[in-house]
Write a protein that holds these residues in place. Structure first.
Motif, short mmCIF file in Angstrom:
data_model
loop_
_atom_site.label_atom_id
_atom_site.label_comp_id
_atom_site.label_asym_id
_atom_site.label_seq_id
_atom_site.Cartn_x
_atom_site.Cartn_y
_atom_site.Cartn_z
N GLU A 2 -25.38 -12.67 -4.71
CA GLU A 2 -24.16 -13.40 -5.00
C GLU A 2 -23.17 -12.58 -5.80
O GLU A 2 -22.05 -13.02 -6.01
CB GLU A 2 -24.50 -14.69 -5.78
N ILE A 3 -23.59 -11.39 -6.29
CA ILE A 3 -22.69 -10.56 -7.08
C ILE A 3 -21.61 -9.98 -6.18
O ILE A 3 -21.90 -9.43 -5.12
CB ILE A 3 -23.46 -9.42 -7.77
N SER A 47 -19.32 -9.28 -1.33
CA SER A 47 -20.65 -9.17 -1.91
C SER A 47 -21.17 -7.75 -1.77
O SER A 47 -20.70 -6.98 -0.92
CB SER A 47 -21.62 -10.14 -1.23
N SER A 48 -22.11 -7.43 -2.60
CA SER A 48 -22.70 -6.09 -2.54
C SER A 48 -23.39 -5.84 -1.21
O SER A 48 -23.38 -4.72 -0.70
CB SER A 48 -23.68 -5.90 -3.71
N THR A 49 -23.98 -6.88 -0.63
CA THR A 49 -24.67 -6.73 0.68
C THR A 49 -23.68 -6.37 1.76
O THR A 49 -23.90 -5.45 2.56
CB THR A 49 -25.40 -8.03 1.04
N ASP A 50 -22.54 -7.08 1.77
CA ASP A 50 -21.51 -6.79 2.79
C ASP A 50 -20.95 -5.39 2.61
O ASP A 50 -20.67 -4.69 3.59
CB ASP A 50 -20.38 -7.82 2.69
N PHE A 51 -20.79 -4.96 1.36
CA PHE A 51 -20.22 -3.64 1.11
C PHE A 51 -21.18 -2.54 1.56
O PHE A 51 -20.75 -1.53 2.11
CB PHE A 51 -19.89 -3.49 -0.38
N LEU A 52 -22.47 -2.75 1.36
CA LEU A 52 -23.44 -1.75 1.82
C LEU A 52 -23.43 -1.64 3.34
O LEU A 52 -23.60 -0.54 3.90
CB LEU A 52 -24.83 -2.12 1.32
N ASP A 110 -27.84 3.55 -1.53
CA ASP A 110 -28.83 2.48 -1.63
C ASP A 110 -28.40 1.45 -2.67
O ASP A 110 -27.37 1.59 -3.34
CB ASP A 110 -30.22 3.05 -1.95
N GLU A 111 -29.23 0.42 -2.81
CA GLU A 111 -28.91 -0.67 -3.74
C GLU A 111 -28.81 -0.18 -5.18
O GLU A 111 -27.91 -0.56 -5.93
CB GLU A 111 -30.00 -1.75 -3.64
N GLU A 112 -29.75 0.69 -5.56
CA GLU A 112 -29.78 1.17 -6.94
C GLU A 112 -28.54 2.01 -7.25
O GLU A 112 -27.94 1.91 -8.33
CB GLU A 112 -31.04 2.01 -7.18
N GLY A 113 -28.13 2.84 -6.29
CA GLY A 113 -26.94 3.68 -6.49
C GLY A 113 -25.69 2.84 -6.65
O GLY A 113 -24.84 3.14 -7.51
N LEU A 114 -25.54 1.79 -5.83
CA LEU A 114 -24.37 0.91 -5.94
C LEU A 114 -24.39 0.18 -7.28
O LEU A 114 -23.34 0.04 -7.93
CB LEU A 114 -24.36 -0.09 -4.79
N SER A 115 -25.56 -0.30 -7.69
CA SER A 115 -25.67 -1.00 -8.98
C SER A 115 -25.29 -0.07 -10.13
O SER A 115 -24.60 -0.48 -11.08
CB SER A 115 -27.10 -1.50 -9.16
N THR A 116 -25.71 1.20 -10.04
CA THR A 116 -25.38 2.19 -11.08
C THR A 116 -23.87 2.40 -11.15
O THR A 116 -23.29 2.46 -12.24
CB THR A 116 -26.08 3.53 -10.79
N PHE A 117 -23.21 2.49 -9.98
CA PHE A 117 -21.77 2.72 -9.97
C PHE A 117 -21.01 1.51 -10.52
O PHE A 117 -20.02 1.66 -11.25
CB PHE A 117 -21.30 3.03 -8.55
#
Length: 710
Positions: free
Chosen positions: A8-9, A62-67, A78-85
């Motif tokens: 949901e983020i 959403s982060s899913t759509d952006f990936l 990956d998910e971790e890299g996007l979260s870090t950014f």
């Protein structure tokens, strides 16, 4: 993909006022850009991957759509890299809040990132910045007034003036160097402070105007407190926006260049200024101010001018953290034997540079923080001084070492004996052995070679040499006649008194036939008695002009003295000495006193090259430390090694030692020596065997005992 809650983020919005600018290539030659935050006045370096990521950025999804969008554009993340950014954007203040919830989250993140008041105080009390004014408009307005100072003609003119000033100072070096002692007066310290403010103000203006010359904005200038000592500073953060490292180097070096130019001008003016405050200020600017400035500013181990010069010169961003990481990896792998991945890939020469720089910085910081600890201890009142001292020692010295040792302990299971750690273990054992084993040691003391029977012979009266009975190097016995002085003044006084006695004697013989003389009989007799005693005194004085040997010894006679030559009673004519009474007197510091062994052997090494080393053995050691130093040639006031100060005691000047010293007397084993005056040197004696660790502990214990009283 992201968890149920994280799906949901939505992606935050990057602030519109963030500027994207070109930057110089990275160390490996790849393209780089800079993100500039005008509100925080901060720069962030990004590479090609981050640049492409920002270009593809789409806030509000959403982060899913952006990936998925990245995947369609062949961008791997990956998910971790996007979260870090995303965390980088939020924590750096580069994202924009859409609603109250976003603002609340950012506020919570900021609160978590905040240090506790204690940690903030620990890290900032050594260096606190206080901006005073925003000089950018003033600098822009006045730059055209100083633009000529960047011309070649101006530089050549200052260098010429500086060279002339140095030549003039060399010709008058004695007066120039003697001015240094004036600084220790209260008036001199005031001029020093005023000069320091003047020089440092121009130092910072040098940075500011040079940055303005290359189009940089100067957001603030102010004062910073370095270990509670005020220093000026200029915020030249915008220099990072310059692509040319040579421009950044000129900005970093501008302050030191200004100080050197001021020193050259002041050196030139010193020779022409009249005695007074201006001449004193010129001396300070020409010497102490810029020398101390260079010693501080040029050091690359602290984040002053020298650090940024080194960073730009080597084209290295974040030099200290990266070099520290590389050095830790080196220590862990090549000394402790841990198999770890290198922090980053780089050439062998660059890796070697990082490791050497980091080790040098650690050593420098160790002594720096230790010095600061003692500084705050002595300058603060006792209780606060102890607290600040412990904070410095524990937080900045012990804690980093403890953390690294803790890391080693946690990784102990990964350690296996190999060639690297076996060599390290052997070297460490040898060092530990050298530190703990008691070795035969020596005590070094400032000393003087003296003869108890050594004296200069002076004439009791001004006069002429009547006769000389000795030659240079002649051995005489006590009471032997050395030379005879003739004083015309004394002879005249003797004749005068004898004449007056004759007149008085005639008057006394006429008493019986002269009534007036009879009435003055007692006066005449009293005057006759006085004159007789005066004549006896003059005869004794004339006898004393026959200079005799006060003791048996050897004569040192200057052949410049001849018969009929005039001599002054304040000038020594010859010296008599008895080398059989020679001894060495040394002064042992209290920290070394406990290691002395009475009757141990030693040697005396003279400061005079033509005096051979003399073998001695200790004879007497004082049980009480001395306050006053009896041999002025050993005093720091006269260029000696013992720190002393002059004091007035009972209308007599005394040399008071700053430390406790014990007097040591040593007898000379070989008495076949020949000297005519006291000889300064160093007494070296065998002392009690003691290990290096024991000595350090005893010194530390003495300090603790001394400072334990309130």
């Amino acid at each position: 993909m992201f968890g149920a809650q994280e799906q949901e983020i939505t992606l935050p919005k990057i602030r519109e006022d963030i500027k994207l600018m070109d930057s110089e290539p990275a160390e490996d030659g790849t393209k780089q850009w800079m993100l500039f935050d005008p509100i925080q006045n901060k720069y962030f370096i990004i590479g090609i991957d981050t640049f492409d990521l920002i270009n593809l950025w789409e806030d509000g999804i959403s982060s899913t759509d952006f990936l998925q969008k990245l995947e369609k554009n062949d961008y791997e993340l990956d998910e971790e890299g996007l979260s870090t950014f995303i965390n980088f954007l939020n924590n750096s203040g580069l994202s924009k809040s859409k609603d109250a919830n976003d603002a609340k989250k950012l506020y919570e993140q900021k609160q978590k990132a905040k240090q506790s008041p204690f940690k903030w105080l620990i890290h900032n009390y050594l260096f606190i910045k206080i901006p005073i004014f925003k000089p950018d408009k003033w600098l822009t307005k006045n730059y055209n007034k100083i633009d000529f100072m960047y011309s070649k003609i101006w530089n050549y003119l200052i260098l010429t003036i500086g060279l002339i000033g140095i030549l003039l100072v060399i010709q008058d070096w004695e007066n120039f160097s003697s001015t240094f002692m004036y600084l220790f007066s209260s008036e001199g310290m005031m001029y020093y402070f005023l000069s320091l403010v003047f020089v440092k103000s121009f130092h910072e203006l040098g940075h500011a105007f040079t940055a303005k010359r290359y189009g940089c904005k100067i957001p603030s200038m102010g004062v910073a407190f370095l270990v509670m000592f005020p220093v000026l500073y200029t915020d030249t953060t915008n220099a990072y926006a310059l692509k040319s490292k040579y421009m950044r180097l000129r900005i970093a070096l501008a302050g030191m260049k200004v100080e050197i130019y001021l020193a050259m001008i002041a050196t030139f003016l010193w020779s022409f200024l009249p005695e007074g405050p201006l001449k004193s200020i010129a001396f300070i600017i020409a010497t102490t101010s810029w020398i101390t400035s260079l010693l501080v500013n040029i050091s690359p181990f602290l984040r002053f001018d020298g650090y940024y010069v080194l960073s730009d010169w080597t084209n290295t961003k974040n030099l200290q953290p990266r070099s520290f990481a590389m050095a830790k990896w080196f220590v862990r792998k090549y000394i402790f034997g841990l198999e770890e991945v290198e922090p980053e890939n780089m050439s062998i020469s660059r890796k070697r540079f990082f490791i050497i720089y980091a080790i040098g910085t650690w050593i420098y910081r160790f002594f720096l923080f230790l010095s600061i600890a003692f500084l705050v201890y002595y300058f603060a009142f006792k209780v606060l001084g102890i607290i600040l001292f412990l904070v410095e020692i524990i937080w900045f010295i012990f804690m980093p070492v403890f953390k690294e040792l803790k890391y080693w302990f946690e990784k102990r299971s990964q350690v296996s004996f190999n060639k690297r750690n076996i060599v390290s273990l052997v070297v460490a054992s040898l060092i530990l052995f050298a530190l703990l084993v008691p070795w035969s040691s020596k005590v070094y003391m400032p000393a003087v070679l003296v003869a108890e029977d050594l004296t200069d012979i002076y004439s009791p009266k001004n006069g002429f040499i009547k006769d000389i009975f000795v030659k240079n190097a002649q051995i005489v016995k006590k009471g032997d006649l050395l030379l005879e002085i003739e004083s015309e003044e004394l002879d005249f006084n003797i004749k005068k008194v004898k004449k007056e006695l004759e007149i008085l004697n005639i008057d006394l013989n006429k008493i019986n036939v002269n009534k007036d003389l009879l009435n003055n009989r007692f006066v005449l007799e009293e005057n006759f008695s006085k004159m007789k005693k005066e004549l006896e005194g003059l005869y004794k004085l004339r006898d004393s002009l026959k200079l005799k040997a006060p003791f048996s010894g050897t004569i040192y006679f200057n052949d410049d003295f001849k018969i009929k030559q005039y001599v002054n009673k304040k000038e020594a004519i010859l010296t008599i000495y008895n080398n059989r009474s020679s001894k060495v007197v040394g002064f042992c510091e209290d920290v070394d006193y406990q290691y002395l062994n009475e009757y141990s052997n030693g040697k005396f090494i003279s400061n005079i090259p033509n005096v051979d080393t003399i073998e001695v053995f200790m004879d007497k050691v004082s049980n009480i430390s001395l306050v006053n130093l009896e041999y002025e040639e050993l005093s720091s006031v006269y260029g000696g090694k013992i720190a002393t100060r002059q004091s007035q005691e009972k209308n007599q000047k005394a040399l008071v030692s700053e430390k406790a010293y014990f007097k040591v007397e040593a007898k000379i084993e070989n008495l076949d020596i020949n000297f005519k005056t006291r000889v300064v040197g160093e007494l070296i004696v065998e002392s009690e065997k003691s290990s290096f660790v024991t000595k350090i502990w005893k010194k530390l214990y003495n300090v603790l005992v001394r400072e334990s009283s309130f």
